[in-house]
Design a protein around this motif. Structure first.
Motif, mmCIF file in Angstrom:
data_model
loop_
_atom_site.group_PDB
_atom_site.id
_atom_site.type_symbol
_atom_site.label_atom_id
_atom_site.label_comp_id
_atom_site.label_asym_id
_atom_site.label_seq_id
_atom_site.Cartn_x
_atom_site.Cartn_y
_atom_site.Cartn_z
ATOM 1 N N ALA A 134 0.811 -1.226 0.000
ATOM 2 C CA ALA A 134 0.000 0.000 0.000
ATOM 3 C C ALA A 134 0.842 1.274 0.000
ATOM 4 O O ALA A 134 0.500 2.253 -0.674
ATOM 5 N N ASP A 135 1.940 1.287 0.752
ATOM 6 C CA ASP A 135 2.767 2.498 0.800
ATOM 7 C C ASP A 135 3.392 2.828 -0.552
ATOM 8 O O ASP A 135 3.686 3.988 -0.834
ATOM 9 N N LEU A 136 3.595 1.823 -1.393
ATOM 10 C CA LEU A 136 4.143 2.072 -2.723
ATOM 11 C C LEU A 136 3.169 2.857 -3.596
ATOM 12 O O LEU A 136 3.585 3.489 -4.569
ATOM 13 N N LEU A 137 1.889 2.834 -3.257
ATOM 14 C CA LEU A 137 0.915 3.665 -3.954
ATOM 15 C C LEU A 137 0.639 4.943 -3.177
ATOM 16 O O LEU A 137 0.518 6.017 -3.762
ATOM 17 N N ARG A 138 0.555 4.842 -1.857
ATOM 18 C CA ARG A 138 0.249 6.009 -1.029
ATOM 19 C C ARG A 138 1.262 7.139 -1.249
ATOM 20 O O ARG A 138 0.878 8.299 -1.438
ATOM 21 N N GLU A 139 2.538 6.803 -1.247
ATOM 22 C CA GLU A 139 3.579 7.831 -1.352
ATOM 23 C C GLU A 139 3.528 8.590 -2.677
ATOM 24 O O GLU A 139 3.569 9.821 -2.677
ATOM 25 N N PRO A 140 3.428 7.921 -3.830
ATOM 26 C CA PRO A 140 3.319 8.680 -5.087
ATOM 27 C C PRO A 140 2.045 9.533 -5.159
ATOM 28 O O PRO A 140 2.076 10.640 -5.698
ATOM 29 N N LEU A 141 0.931 9.024 -4.617
ATOM 30 C CA LEU A 141 -0.295 9.823 -4.620
ATOM 31 C C LEU A 141 -0.112 11.083 -3.786
ATOM 32 O O LEU A 141 -0.485 12.182 -4.213
ATOM 33 N N GLU A 142 0.477 10.940 -2.607
ATOM 34 C CA GLU A 142 0.721 12.106 -1.757
ATOM 35 C C GLU A 142 1.714 13.066 -2.400
ATOM 36 O O GLU A 142 1.565 14.285 -2.301
ATOM 37 N N ASP A 143 2.724 12.529 -3.087
ATOM 38 C CA ASP A 143 3.691 13.375 -3.793
ATOM 39 C C ASP A 143 3.005 14.190 -4.893
ATOM 40 O O ASP A 143 3.302 15.377 -5.066
ATOM 41 N N CYS A 144 2.110 13.556 -5.631
ATOM 42 C CA CYS A 144 1.381 14.273 -6.689
ATOM 43 C C CYS A 144 0.572 15.424 -6.108
ATOM 44 O O CYS A 144 0.577 16.539 -6.648
ATOM 45 N N LEU A 145 -0.112 15.163 -5.020
ATOM 46 C CA LEU A 145 -0.910 16.208 -4.380
ATOM 47 C C LEU A 145 -0.007 17.317 -3.841
ATOM 48 O O LEU A 145 -0.321 18.499 -3.979
ATOM 49 N N ALA A 146 1.131 16.950 -3.266
ATOM 50 C CA ALA A 146 2.072 17.937 -2.737
ATOM 51 C C ALA A 146 2.660 18.808 -3.850
ATOM 52 O O ALA A 146 2.990 19.976 -3.625
ATOM 53 N N LYS A 147 2.759 18.253 -5.050
ATOM 54 C CA LYS A 147 3.284 19.010 -6.196
ATOM 55 C C LYS A 147 2.220 19.887 -6.846
ATOM 56 O O LYS A 147 2.494 20.567 -7.828
ATOM 57 N N GLY A 148 1.000 19.849 -6.305
ATOM 58 C CA GLY A 148 -0.045 20.728 -6.804
ATOM 59 C C GLY A 148 -1.047 20.094 -7.744
ATOM 60 O O GLY A 148 -1.945 20.771 -8.238
ATOM 61 N N PHE A 149 -0.910 18.807 -8.015
ATOM 62 C CA PHE A 149 -1.925 18.134 -8.830
ATOM 63 C C PHE A 149 -3.180 17.956 -7.992
ATOM 64 O O PHE A 149 -3.132 17.368 -6.915
ATOM 65 N N CYS A 183 -6.874 -5.842 -5.129
ATOM 66 C CA CYS A 183 -6.937 -4.707 -4.208
ATOM 67 C C CYS A 183 -7.703 -5.149 -2.976
ATOM 68 O O CYS A 183 -8.850 -5.594 -3.078
ATOM 69 N N ASP A 184 -7.071 -5.039 -1.804
ATOM 70 C CA ASP A 184 -7.765 -5.368 -0.559
ATOM 71 C C ASP A 184 -8.205 -4.089 0.137
ATOM 72 O O ASP A 184 -8.105 -2.992 -0.423
ATOM 73 N N SER A 185 -8.690 -4.216 1.373
ATOM 74 C CA SER A 185 -9.218 -3.054 2.089
ATOM 75 C C SER A 185 -8.144 -2.007 2.368
ATOM 76 O O SER A 185 -8.434 -0.814 2.378
ATOM 77 N N THR A 186 -6.911 -2.417 2.556
ATOM 78 C CA THR A 186 -5.832 -1.457 2.777
ATOM 79 C C THR A 186 -5.618 -0.609 1.529
ATOM 80 O O THR A 186 -5.480 0.613 1.601
ATOM 81 N N GLY A 187 -5.608 -1.251 0.373
ATOM 82 C CA GLY A 187 -5.476 -0.525 -0.885
ATOM 83 C C GLY A 187 -6.643 0.408 -1.118
ATOM 84 O O GLY A 187 -6.467 1.554 -1.563
ATOM 85 N N LEU A 188 -7.837 -0.061 -0.811
ATOM 86 C CA LEU A 188 -9.028 0.770 -0.936
ATOM 87 C C LEU A 188 -8.912 2.009 -0.053
ATOM 88 O O LEU A 188 -9.226 3.123 -0.478
ATOM 89 N N ASN A 189 -8.409 1.829 1.163
ATOM 90 C CA ASN A 189 -8.237 2.966 2.077
ATOM 91 C C ASN A 189 -7.210 3.969 1.566
ATOM 92 O O ASN A 189 -7.360 5.171 1.776
ATOM 93 N N VAL A 190 -6.173 3.494 0.887
ATOM 94 C CA VAL A 190 -5.192 4.402 0.280
ATOM 95 C C VAL A 190 -5.890 5.286 -0.753
ATOM 96 O O VAL A 190 -5.694 6.514 -0.781
ATOM 97 N N LEU A 191 -6.714 4.683 -1.591
ATOM 98 C CA LEU A 191 -7.417 5.440 -2.628
ATOM 99 C C LEU A 191 -8.447 6.391 -2.015
ATOM 100 O O LEU A 191 -8.589 7.532 -2.470
ATOM 101 N N LEU A 192 -9.137 5.946 -0.979
ATOM 102 C CA LEU A 192 -10.111 6.813 -0.307
ATOM 103 C C LEU A 192 -9.412 8.007 0.352
ATOM 104 O O LEU A 192 -9.908 9.136 0.301
ATOM 105 N N GLY A 193 -8.258 7.767 0.957
ATOM 106 C CA GLY A 193 -7.498 8.855 1.568
ATOM 107 C C GLY A 193 -7.038 9.870 0.537
ATOM 108 O O GLY A 193 -7.116 11.084 0.766
ATOM 109 N N ALA A 194 -6.576 9.396 -0.600
ATOM 110 C CA ALA A 194 -6.151 10.295 -1.680
ATOM 111 C C ALA A 194 -7.344 11.103 -2.187
ATOM 112 O O ALA A 194 -7.220 12.291 -2.481
ATOM 113 N N ARG A 195 -8.502 10.458 -2.271
ATOM 114 C CA ARG A 195 -9.714 11.143 -2.717
ATOM 115 C C ARG A 195 -10.065 12.295 -1.780
ATOM 116 O O ARG A 195 -10.359 13.398 -2.224
#
Length: 125
Positions: A38-53, A66-78
């Motif tokens: 999950a962190d391998l997806l969470r970190e790039p998503l957070e980086d994109c948001l931090a860069k202004g996307f 995709c399990d519940s942890t992965g789903l939570n990563v996507l929900l957090g990014a949302r």
């Protein structure tokens, strides 16, 4: 269209590629998204948001699980993207991944598209 590669991360079970596509960051996870990766997806998503996307397009066409942890990563990014005035669009989900979203009702809170092209053509946040 701007198609600059922003970056990538990889473990044995998940590869994440990130690139710019106009005003969107296109994030492509390939493999299995679970507690261990999950962190391998969470970190790039957070980086994109931090860069202004504000608009993140997740190309799920190569996501095999995709399990519940992965789903939570996507929900957090949302939540973070929406707080910034943007959103998260999901594209090209395989049936096994789409089923997780259907069962949990998460498909109702994301903009879900059949293809990456359709997600990129949608001009909403």
């Amino acid at each position: 269209m701007d198609r600059g590669t922003v970056g990538s991360a990889q473990s044995g079970r998940l590869l994440v590629e990130v690139r710019e596509e106009g005003p969107s960051a296109v994030v492509t996870p390939a493999g299995e998204l679970d507690h261990h990766t999950a962190d391998l997806l969470r970190e790039p998503l957070e980086d994109c948001l931090a860069k202004g996307f504000k608009r993140l397009v997740i190309d799920c066409s190569r996501l095999e699980f995709c399990d519940s942890t992965g789903l939570n990563v996507l929900l957090g990014a949302r939540l973070k993207a929406e707080a910034a005035g943007g959103g998260v669009h999901l594209a090209g989900m395989q049936p096994v991944v789409a089923r997780v979203f259907e069962i949990t009702g998460a498909d109702a809170v994301f903009a879900v598209h059949d293809t990456l092209e359709a997600a990129l053509a949608d001009d909403s946040a």
